[in-house]
Write a protein that holds these residues in place. Structure first.
Motif, mmCIF file in Angstrom:
data_model
loop_
_atom_site.group_PDB
_atom_site.id
_atom_site.type_symbol
_atom_site.label_atom_id
_atom_site.label_comp_id
_atom_site.label_asym_id
_atom_site.label_seq_id
_atom_site.Cartn_x
_atom_site.Cartn_y
_atom_site.Cartn_z
ATOM 1 N N HIS A 46 -38.645 98.048 19.194
ATOM 2 C CA HIS A 46 -39.571 99.131 19.516
ATOM 3 C C HIS A 46 -39.551 100.115 18.355
ATOM 4 O O HIS A 46 -38.511 100.350 17.745
ATOM 5 C CB HIS A 46 -39.155 99.847 20.806
ATOM 6 N N VAL A 47 -40.698 100.716 18.061
ATOM 7 C CA VAL A 47 -40.793 101.712 16.998
ATOM 8 C C VAL A 47 -41.273 103.016 17.621
ATOM 9 O O VAL A 47 -42.324 103.055 18.263
ATOM 10 C CB VAL A 47 -41.757 101.261 15.881
ATOM 11 N N ASN A 48 -40.492 104.091 17.429
ATOM 12 C CA ASN A 48 -40.870 105.372 18.016
ATOM 13 C C ASN A 48 -41.855 106.117 17.126
ATOM 14 O O ASN A 48 -42.277 105.611 16.070
ATOM 15 C CB ASN A 48 -39.621 106.218 18.314
ATOM 16 N N GLU A 49 -42.215 107.324 17.531
ATOM 17 C CA GLU A 49 -43.219 108.104 16.806
ATOM 18 C C GLU A 49 -42.781 108.446 15.387
ATOM 19 O O GLU A 49 -43.613 108.681 14.507
ATOM 20 C CB GLU A 49 -43.523 109.391 17.584
ATOM 21 N N LYS A 50 -41.473 108.486 15.168
ATOM 22 C CA LYS A 50 -40.951 108.802 13.834
ATOM 23 C C LYS A 50 -40.857 107.563 12.943
ATOM 24 O O LYS A 50 -40.436 107.653 11.794
ATOM 25 C CB LYS A 50 -39.575 109.436 13.956
#
Length: 207
Positions: free
Chosen positions: A62-66
């Protein structure tokens, strides 16, 4: 005569061991693996992949907003052992009154081709993190991330049906979940015990 000929028949068994790729070296999914479990100096392209890394291979990214990567999932291995049901009966009664040695040999070679030749090659290309301990004759022994092992089992069932075009040919199998620090001989032992239980069920074709 061939000076290397021992006088004994030889049987080749297929196997495949996953290795680190360039992509693996840049993957963050392995960051939780401690040096107590694995010597970091062995983490180079082309080296054998440890069970700890195989157990982490199917974790979901998963890749977060940052833009930071996070991986979810459990670091468990799946161990699969399987073989064809009722093979002795198939060879002894499957041809009826028209049985010949050539038919028995041909059927044996076709099974061997499927398990020793075609199947390991396809597993390596479709599931590159599956550790093929052996595949030959009419059985196989695989180790991988537990989700990969379940998907591989379902895929093998489908391919065997396509190959034989005969509902009388089917597999019984056992899948056990384990941690990557368990010795491989114990993985084999307790999975074989489960396979023996599956083979006791009526009609087999069991998991």
């Amino acid at each position: 005569p061939d000076e290397n000929f021992t006088g004994f028949a030889e049987k080749m068994l297929a196997y495949y061991v996953p290795v680190f790729t360039k992509e693996d070296l840049n993957s963050a999914r392995y960051t939780e693996i401690s040096e107590k479990s694995f010597d970091s100096s062995d983490f180079i392209e082309g080296n054998l992949k440890s069970f700890y890394h195989i157990a982490a291979d199917s974790k979901i990214k998963h890749v977060n907003e940052k833009g930071e990567e996070k991986f979810t999932g459990k670091n468990f291995l799946g161990v699969l052992k399987a073989d064809i049901d009722n093979l002795g009966q198939i060879f002894s009664k499957g041809f009826g009154s028209k049985v010949t040695i050539s038919k028995i040999v041909s059927l044996s070679r076709m099974f061997d081709y499927f398990f020793t030749g075609w199947l390991p090659y396809k597993i390596r290309n479709n599931f590159p993190s599956i550790y093929t301990v052996f595949a030959g004759g009419d059985d196989l022994f695989l180790i991988g991330h537990y989700e990969d092992i379940i998907n591989t089992y379902e895929w093998i069932i489908e391919k065997l049906r396509d190959y034989t075009k005969n509902e009388d040919f089917h597999l019984s199998a056992a899948i056990k979940l384990t941690k990557p620090n368990v010795p491989i001989n114990l993985m084999a032992e307790f999975t074989e015990e489960e396979l023996e239980e599956a083979k006791k069920l009526d009609g087999k074709d069991a998991l």
